[in-house]
Enzyme design. Structure first.
Site, PDB file in Angstrom:
ATOM      1  N   SER A  17       0.841  -1.198   0.000  1.00  0.00           N
ATOM      2  CA  SER A  17       0.000   0.000   0.000  1.00  0.00           C
ATOM      3  C   SER A  17       0.878   1.250   0.000  1.00  0.00           C
ATOM      4  O   SER A  17       2.062   1.197   0.370  1.00  0.00           O
ATOM      5  CB  SER A  17      -0.886  -0.022   1.259  1.00  0.00           C
ATOM      6  OG  SER A  17      -1.625   1.167   1.390  1.00  0.00           O
ATOM      7  N   GLY A  18       0.292   2.348  -0.431  1.00  0.00           N
ATOM      8  CA  GLY A  18       0.903   3.666  -0.277  1.00  0.00           C
ATOM      9  C   GLY A  18       2.325   3.779  -0.815  1.00  0.00           C
ATOM     10  O   GLY A  18       2.614   3.424  -1.972  1.00  0.00           O
ATOM     11  N   ILE A  19       3.220   4.282   0.014  1.00  0.00           N
ATOM     12  CA  ILE A  19       4.608   4.549  -0.381  1.00  0.00           C
ATOM     13  C   ILE A  19       5.310   3.256  -0.783  1.00  0.00           C
ATOM     14  O   ILE A  19       6.047   3.207  -1.769  1.00  0.00           O
ATOM     15  CB  ILE A  19       5.354   5.231   0.795  1.00  0.00           C
ATOM     16  CG1 ILE A  19       4.772   6.626   1.056  1.00  0.00           C
ATOM     17  CG2 ILE A  19       6.856   5.290   0.534  1.00  0.00           C
ATOM     18  CD1 ILE A  19       5.213   7.265   2.380  1.00  0.00           C
ATOM     19  N   ALA A  85       7.471  -0.564   6.311  1.00  0.00           N
ATOM     20  CA  ALA A  85       6.189  -0.851   6.976  1.00  0.00           C
ATOM     21  C   ALA A  85       6.073  -0.004   8.234  1.00  0.00           C
ATOM     22  O   ALA A  85       7.036   0.165   8.984  1.00  0.00           O
ATOM     23  CB  ALA A  85       6.105  -2.332   7.336  1.00  0.00           C
ATOM     24  N   SER A 135      10.024   9.739   9.340  1.00  0.00           N
ATOM     25  CA  SER A 135       8.921  10.670   9.109  1.00  0.00           C
ATOM     26  C   SER A 135       9.415  12.076   9.417  1.00  0.00           C
ATOM     27  O   SER A 135      10.419  12.246  10.121  1.00  0.00           O
ATOM     28  CB  SER A 135       7.759  10.327  10.063  1.00  0.00           C
ATOM     29  OG  SER A 135       6.756  11.327  10.021  1.00  0.00           O
ATOM     30  N   TYR A 148       3.853   7.688  18.038  1.00  0.00           N
ATOM     31  CA  TYR A 148       4.372   7.702  16.669  1.00  0.00           C
ATOM     32  C   TYR A 148       5.670   8.511  16.596  1.00  0.00           C
ATOM     33  O   TYR A 148       6.669   8.063  16.032  1.00  0.00           O
ATOM     34  CB  TYR A 148       3.310   8.302  15.737  1.00  0.00           C
ATOM     35  CG  TYR A 148       3.653   8.245  14.264  1.00  0.00           C
ATOM     36  CD1 TYR A 148       3.461   7.074  13.534  1.00  0.00           C
ATOM     37  CD2 TYR A 148       4.153   9.359  13.594  1.00  0.00           C
ATOM     38  CE1 TYR A 148       3.764   7.026  12.173  1.00  0.00           C
ATOM     39  CE2 TYR A 148       4.452   9.312  12.244  1.00  0.00           C
ATOM     40  CZ  TYR A 148       4.252   8.151  11.535  1.00  0.00           C
ATOM     41  OH  TYR A 148       4.562   8.094  10.191  1.00  0.00           O
ATOM     42  N   LYS A 152       9.402   7.138  15.626  1.00  0.00           N
ATOM     43  CA  LYS A 152      10.067   7.590  14.387  1.00  0.00           C
ATOM     44  C   LYS A 152      11.394   8.295  14.687  1.00  0.00           C
ATOM     45  O   LYS A 152      12.325   8.215  13.895  1.00  0.00           O
ATOM     46  CB  LYS A 152       9.124   8.491  13.583  1.00  0.00           C
ATOM     47  CG  LYS A 152       7.933   7.746  12.972  1.00  0.00           C
ATOM     48  CD  LYS A 152       8.364   6.709  11.931  1.00  0.00           C
ATOM     49  CE  LYS A 152       7.206   6.122  11.165  1.00  0.00           C
ATOM     50  NZ  LYS A 152       7.616   5.159  10.122  1.00  0.00           N
ATOM     51  N   THR A 183      -1.751   8.836   1.124  1.00  0.00           N
ATOM     52  CA  THR A 183      -1.837   7.362   1.115  1.00  0.00           C
ATOM     53  C   THR A 183      -2.999   6.963   2.030  1.00  0.00           C
ATOM     54  O   THR A 183      -3.535   7.801   2.772  1.00  0.00           O
ATOM     55  CB  THR A 183      -0.553   6.720   1.682  1.00  0.00           C
ATOM     56  OG1 THR A 183      -0.552   6.918   3.110  1.00  0.00           O
ATOM     57  CG2 THR A 183       0.710   7.294   1.069  1.00  0.00           C
TER      58      THR A 183
HETATM   59  N1  NAD Z   1       1.469   8.869   4.570  1.00  0.00           N
HETATM   60  C1  NAD Z   1       2.147   9.764   5.237  1.00  0.00           C
HETATM   61  O1  NAD Z   1       1.754  10.944   5.317  1.00  0.00           O
HETATM   62  C2  NAD Z   1       3.437   9.388   5.933  1.00  0.00           C
HETATM   63  C3  NAD Z   1       4.225  10.419   6.445  1.00  0.00           C
HETATM   64  C4  NAD Z   1       5.424  10.103   7.069  1.00  0.00           C
HETATM   65  C5  NAD Z   1       5.823   8.789   7.180  1.00  0.00           C
HETATM   66  N2  NAD Z   1       5.026   7.803   6.680  1.00  0.00           N
HETATM   67  C6  NAD Z   1       5.510   6.443   6.849  1.00  0.00           C
HETATM   68  O2  NAD Z   1       5.570   5.821   5.590  1.00  0.00           O
HETATM   69  C7  NAD Z   1       5.451   4.407   5.746  1.00  0.00           C
HETATM   70  C8  NAD Z   1       4.425   3.891   4.768  1.00  0.00           C
HETATM   71  O3  NAD Z   1       3.192   4.499   5.082  1.00  0.00           O
HETATM   72  P1  NAD Z   1       2.028   4.725   4.024  1.00  0.00           P
HETATM   73  O4  NAD Z   1       1.609   6.127   4.162  1.00  0.00           O
HETATM   74  O5  NAD Z   1       2.410   4.177   2.711  1.00  0.00           O
HETATM   75  O6  NAD Z   1       0.903   3.841   4.736  1.00  0.00           O
HETATM   76  P2  NAD Z   1      -0.071   2.674   4.232  1.00  0.00           P
HETATM   77  O7  NAD Z   1      -0.951   2.429   5.400  1.00  0.00           O
HETATM   78  O8  NAD Z   1      -0.649   3.014   2.911  1.00  0.00           O
HETATM   79  O9  NAD Z   1       0.917   1.429   4.033  1.00  0.00           O
HETATM   80  C9  NAD Z   1       1.505   0.770   5.112  1.00  0.00           C
HETATM   81  C10 NAD Z   1       1.810  -0.657   4.688  1.00  0.00           C
HETATM   82  O10 NAD Z   1       2.502  -1.293   5.784  1.00  0.00           O
HETATM   83  C11 NAD Z   1       1.896  -2.555   6.020  1.00  0.00           C
HETATM   84  N3  NAD Z   1       2.086  -2.914   7.428  1.00  0.00           N
HETATM   85  C12 NAD Z   1       1.518  -2.347   8.525  1.00  0.00           C
HETATM   86  N4  NAD Z   1       1.929  -2.974   9.637  1.00  0.00           N
HETATM   87  C13 NAD Z   1       2.770  -3.965   9.235  1.00  0.00           C
HETATM   88  C14 NAD Z   1       3.509  -4.949   9.916  1.00  0.00           C
HETATM   89  N5  NAD Z   1       3.450  -5.077  11.260  1.00  0.00           N
HETATM   90  N6  NAD Z   1       4.280  -5.795   9.206  1.00  0.00           N
HETATM   91  C15 NAD Z   1       4.330  -5.696   7.845  1.00  0.00           C
HETATM   92  N7  NAD Z   1       3.639  -4.793   7.143  1.00  0.00           N
HETATM   93  C16 NAD Z   1       2.864  -3.930   7.831  1.00  0.00           C
HETATM   94  C17 NAD Z   1       0.428  -2.368   5.672  1.00  0.00           C
HETATM   95  O11 NAD Z   1      -0.213  -3.611   5.430  1.00  0.00           O
HETATM   96  C18 NAD Z   1       0.545  -1.491   4.432  1.00  0.00           C
HETATM   97  O12 NAD Z   1       0.704  -2.272   3.267  1.00  0.00           O
HETATM   98  C19 NAD Z   1       5.121   4.184   7.213  1.00  0.00           C
HETATM   99  O13 NAD Z   1       6.292   3.814   7.921  1.00  0.00           O
HETATM  100  C20 NAD Z   1       4.642   5.540   7.678  1.00  0.00           C
HETATM  101  O14 NAD Z   1       4.822   5.728   9.061  1.00  0.00           O
HETATM  102  C21 NAD Z   1       3.856   8.070   6.057  1.00  0.00           C
END
Ligand code: NAD
Length: 264
Positions: A17-19, A85, A135, A148, A152, A183
């Protein structure tokens, strides 16, 4: 596409998912063999990109070890690791937030990264690059988000220390510090919250997962051969200060006196 990754073996956690998903697709397009570790089933995605999916909960050390061992057994070695993740939420003030929230944040966001680096490094026999997802909130605070934020901050600490320790093996270790990225992680936000957030971001919009994948890709190439031990922001300048629009709305409107014309 620039920056080919042909012949590279990459492991990406949170690739469903997402990133993570954007990075899986980008790496596959650039020619890498991609191994996806995620708690949600990504068998179909792995088939589509000619890669491998291993069900993995990054908070469980033995599952991450299995992921890395399997990737190396299948493809010979590991070259690139994106420990990505993570989970958010766990909201509440420091004085009220239950300890269970901190445990969850640390087990997934911090220990997940530690497990990934610990069990991949021995397989990175040709050297390579590890990118960890921290993050913007790994560099500064945020009200109601201490589980969180603290998890981080720890990603940045793990990253810079591992970079020192793995440099002699020609393994570079960096982390990325995204700001607001569109995301599923931010789906809980209301339209009003989203509008308010966009207002304070100097670039005036959320980043896309593809833009973050592009940074991860660059950091994984030889073009970034001298970059290690860094926490690299990708946040539209949100961590640097307020947008002009927000500054004017929030601060200038309450100033009765004209702003002094001074450079200090
Ligand atoms: N979206 C934002 O604004 C943002 C900002 C800063 C940092 N981040 C970080 O980016 C990363 C990706 O986030 P995203 O926004 O793509 O989120 P998302 O929720 O779209 O994707 C997260 C993915 O991680 C997987 N996941 C969750 N827990 C897990 C586990 N215990 N073991 C294995 N997989 C697991 C989920 O199934 C999912 O596929 C994360 O570390 C998040 O903290 C996101």
């Amino acid at each position: 596409m620039m920056f080919l990754l042909s012949g590279k073996i990459a492991v990406i956690t949170g690739g469903g998912s997402g990133i993570g998903l954007a990075t899986v697709k980008r790496f596959a397009k650039a020619g890498a063999k991609v191994v996806i570790g995620d708690i949600t089933d990504q068998t179909q995605l792995a088939e589509e990109i000619g890669g491998l999916y291993i069900q993995t909960d990054v908070s469980k050390e033995e599952e991450v070890k299995f992921l890395m061992d399997k990737a190396a057994d299948t493809f010979g070695q590991i070259d690139l690791v994106f420990n990505n993740a993570g989970v958010s939420g766990m909201k509440g003030r420091v004085t009220e937030n239950p300890v269970s929230n901190y445990k969850r944040a640390f087990e997934i966001n911090s220990m997940g990264i530690l497990h990934g680096m610990k069990h991949a490094a021995g397989h990175m026999v040709r050297g390579g690059a590890i990118i960890n997802t921290a993050s913007m909130l790994g560099l500064r605070g945020d009200v109601n988000s201490s589980p969180y934020v603290s998890s981080k901050f720890s990603v940045v600490g793990l990253t810079v220390t591992a970079a020192l320790e793995l440099a002699s093996k020609n393994i570079r270790v960096n982390c990325i510090c995204p700001g607001k990225i569109a995301t599923p992680m931010v789906n809980w936000e209301t339209d009003a919250q989203r509008q308010a957030t966009k207002l304070i971001i100097p670039l005036g919009r959320y980043g896309t997962p593809e833009e973050v994948a592009s940074l991860v890709h660059y950091l994984c190439t030889d073009e970034a051969a001298y970059i290690t031990g860094q926490a690299i922001s990708i946040d539209g300048a949100l961590s640097m200060g307020l947008s002009v629009e927000a500054y004017e709305q929030l601060l200038l409107n309450v100033n009765e006196k004209p702003i002094p014309q001074s450079n200090c």
